[in-house]
Design a protein around this motif. Sequence first.
Motif, PDB file in Angstrom:
ATOM      1  N   GLU A   1      33.663  38.328  44.830  1.00 48.13           N
ATOM      2  CA  GLU A   1      33.528  37.237  45.801  1.00 48.13           C
ATOM      3  C   GLU A   1      34.770  37.134  46.679  1.00 48.13           C
ATOM      4  OE1 GLU A   1      30.865  33.754  43.832  1.00 48.13           O
ATOM      5  OE2 GLU A   1      32.651  34.338  42.682  1.00 48.13           O
ATOM      6  N   TYR A   2      35.935  37.278  46.047  1.00 48.44           N
ATOM      7  CA  TYR A   2      37.178  37.217  46.811  1.00 48.44           C
ATOM      8  C   TYR A   2      37.245  38.356  47.828  1.00 48.44           C
ATOM      9  CZ  TYR A   2      42.018  37.568  48.139  1.00 48.44           C
ATOM     10  OH  TYR A   2      43.173  37.668  48.880  1.00 48.44           O
ATOM     11  N   GLU A   3      36.981  39.568  47.362  1.00 47.97           N
ATOM     12  CA  GLU A   3      37.114  40.731  48.233  1.00 47.97           C
ATOM     13  C   GLU A   3      36.070  40.753  49.351  1.00 47.97           C
ATOM     14  OE1 GLU A   3      37.253  44.006  45.484  1.00 47.97           O
ATOM     15  OE2 GLU A   3      39.304  43.523  44.903  1.00 47.97           O
ATOM     16  N   ALA A   4      34.938  40.117  49.142  1.00 47.95           N
ATOM     17  CA  ALA A   4      33.907  40.054  50.185  1.00 47.95           C
ATOM     18  C   ALA A   4      34.243  39.014  51.245  1.00 47.95           C
ATOM     19  CB  ALA A   4      32.552  39.742  49.567  1.00 47.95           C
TER      20      ALA A   4
ATOM     21  N   THR B   1      37.772  37.937  52.116  1.00 49.88           N
ATOM     22  CA  THR B   1      39.235  37.795  52.195  1.00 49.88           C
ATOM     23  C   THR B   1      39.680  36.979  53.396  1.00 49.88           C
ATOM     24  OG1 THR B   1      39.387  39.963  53.253  1.00 49.88           O
ATOM     25  CG2 THR B   1      39.783  39.873  50.874  1.00 49.88           C
ATOM     26  N   GLU B   2      38.985  37.116  54.525  1.00 52.07           N
ATOM     27  CA  GLU B   2      39.397  36.340  55.697  1.00 52.07           C
ATOM     28  C   GLU B   2      39.155  34.843  55.491  1.00 52.07           C
ATOM     29  OE1 GLU B   2      35.521  37.882  55.717  1.00 52.07           O
ATOM     30  OE2 GLU B   2      37.220  39.218  55.898  1.00 52.07           O
ATOM     31  N   LYS B   3      38.111  34.493  54.764  1.00 49.52           N
ATOM     32  CA  LYS B   3      37.820  33.085  54.450  1.00 49.52           C
ATOM     33  C   LYS B   3      38.925  32.488  53.577  1.00 49.52           C
ATOM     34  CE  LYS B   3      34.518  30.324  51.804  1.00 49.52           C
ATOM     35  NZ  LYS B   3      33.306  30.374  50.970  1.00 49.52           N
ATOM     36  N   PHE B   4      39.493  33.324  52.685  1.00 49.54           N
ATOM     37  CA  PHE B   4      40.498  32.848  51.741  1.00 49.54           C
ATOM     38  C   PHE B   4      41.930  33.117  52.183  1.00 49.54           C
ATOM     39  CE2 PHE B   4      36.767  33.917  48.957  1.00 49.54           C
ATOM     40  CZ  PHE B   4      36.374  32.602  48.749  1.00 49.54           C
ATOM     41  N   ALA B   5      42.109  33.633  53.381  1.00 47.92           N
ATOM     42  CA  ALA B   5      43.452  33.952  53.885  1.00 47.92           C
ATOM     43  C   ALA B   5      44.335  32.698  53.860  1.00 47.92           C
ATOM     44  CB  ALA B   5      43.363  34.509  55.300  1.00 47.92           C
ATOM     45  N   GLY B   6      45.581  32.890  53.462  1.00 47.20           N
ATOM     46  CA  GLY B   6      46.540  31.793  53.434  1.00 47.20           C
ATOM     47  C   GLY B   6      46.524  30.982  52.151  1.00 47.20           C
ATOM     48  N   ARG B   7      45.603  31.283  51.259  1.00 48.28           N
ATOM     49  CA  ARG B   7      45.553  30.556  49.989  1.00 48.28           C
ATOM     50  C   ARG B   7      46.333  31.315  48.927  1.00 48.28           C
ATOM     51  NH1 ARG B   7      39.568  28.442  48.945  1.00 48.28           N
ATOM     52  NH2 ARG B   7      40.658  27.260  47.334  1.00 48.28           N
ATOM     53  N   ARG B   8      46.836  30.591  47.956  1.00 46.35           N
ATOM     54  CA  ARG B   8      47.554  31.203  46.836  1.00 46.35           C
ATOM     55  C   ARG B   8      46.526  31.670  45.808  1.00 46.35           C
ATOM     56  NH1 ARG B   8      51.434  28.388  42.356  1.00 46.35           N
ATOM     57  NH2 ARG B   8      52.008  30.307  41.282  1.00 46.35           N
ATOM     58  N   VAL B   9      46.458  32.976  45.593  1.00 51.33           N
ATOM     59  CA  VAL B   9      45.518  33.557  44.646  1.00 51.33           C
ATOM     60  C   VAL B   9      46.180  33.638  43.269  1.00 51.33           C
ATOM     61  CG1 VAL B   9      44.204  35.631  44.047  1.00 51.33           C
ATOM     62  CG2 VAL B   9      44.363  34.892  46.442  1.00 51.33           C
ATOM     63  N   VAL B  10      45.477  33.134  42.275  1.00 48.80           N
ATOM     64  CA  VAL B  10      45.914  33.256  40.891  1.00 48.80           C
ATOM     65  C   VAL B  10      44.841  34.051  40.158  1.00 48.80           C
ATOM     66  CG1 VAL B  10      46.473  32.056  38.744  1.00 48.80           C
ATOM     67  CG2 VAL B  10      47.232  31.108  40.938  1.00 48.80           C
ATOM     68  N   ALA B  11      45.209  35.255  39.727  1.00 45.10           N
ATOM     69  CA  ALA B  11      44.271  36.133  39.034  1.00 45.10           C
ATOM     70  C   ALA B  11      44.377  35.923  37.530  1.00 45.10           C
ATOM     71  CB  ALA B  11      44.575  37.589  39.373  1.00 45.10           C
ATOM     72  N   TYR B  12      43.223  36.001  36.856  1.00 41.10           N
ATOM     73  CA  TYR B  12      43.237  35.935  35.396  1.00 41.10           C
ATOM     74  C   TYR B  12      42.200  36.878  34.807  1.00 41.10           C
ATOM     75  CZ  TYR B  12      38.970  33.085  34.848  1.00 41.10           C
ATOM     76  OH  TYR B  12      37.678  32.641  34.837  1.00 41.10           O
ATOM     77  N   CYS B  13      42.430  37.235  33.544  1.00 41.51           N
ATOM     78  CA  CYS B  13      41.493  38.083  32.798  1.00 41.51           C
ATOM     79  C   CYS B  13      41.416  37.523  31.378  1.00 41.51           C
ATOM     80  CB  CYS B  13      41.908  39.552  32.850  1.00 41.51           C
ATOM     81  SG  CYS B  13      43.564  39.902  32.208  1.00 41.51           S
ATOM     82  N   THR B  14      41.597  38.363  30.371  1.00 43.01           N
ATOM     83  CA  THR B  14      41.562  37.886  28.990  1.00 43.01           C
ATOM     84  C   THR B  14      42.966  37.637  28.457  1.00 43.01           C
ATOM     85  OG1 THR B  14      39.496  39.057  28.573  1.00 43.01           O
ATOM     86  CG2 THR B  14      40.746  38.382  26.645  1.00 43.01           C
ATOM     87  N   VAL B  15      43.855  38.622  28.585  1.00 47.58           N
ATOM     88  CA  VAL B  15      45.213  38.478  28.061  1.00 47.58           C
ATOM     89  C   VAL B  15      46.293  38.633  29.129  1.00 47.58           C
ATOM     90  CG1 VAL B  15      44.577  39.188  25.727  1.00 47.58           C
ATOM     91  CG2 VAL B  15      45.426  40.888  27.326  1.00 47.58           C
ATOM     92  N   GLY B  16      45.927  38.899  30.359  1.00 46.73           N
ATOM     93  CA  GLY B  16      46.904  38.977  31.431  1.00 46.73           C
ATOM     94  C   GLY B  16      47.231  40.357  31.956  1.00 46.73           C
TER      95      GLY B  16
END
Length: 155
Positions: free
Chosen positions: A73-76, A78-93
């Motif tokens: 969703e993010y990669e589709a 990116t222009e909509k989300f430009a300028g926002r702070r992205v925090v990525a998460y998974c299971t253990v980092g």
Amino acid sequence: MSLGDLIIRLCDFSFGAIEAVRRSFGRPKVGSISTSELHTLMNTGDSSLLLVDVRSDSERAISRIPGAITQLEYEANTEKFAGRRVVAYCTVGGRSYLYARKLVASGVDASNYRDSILGWCRASLPLESPDGRATSAVHPYWRIFHVPDMYAVKT
């Protein structure tokens, strides 16, 4: 200490060492955020924060941290989300560190939620299903990773 906890500590150490080496070569810093920092930011209603779940389809099909979007969703959008702070998460980092590193290298303000969904659960925080309903189900990637008894482990 359980095998799962040992793996988490090893991952934390390894990715910390990798980050230190990268920084010594002048690479941009990949910041990290703790569970308490993330929870506080989410509770302030900070609209600049964008939580991105980089786990597999099977993990995301069980639950997510409330408000998260998928990597796709993010990669589709990116222009909509430009300028926002992205925090990525998974299971253990680990996977989220690699994804945050990729984003930082491309100029995105991104951080790794190092505790990831296991840390979220260990803090007894809520989860939601992919359709946004509250759930106690969680996919811990491997059953060796402990989650508190209040959560239903689904793999």
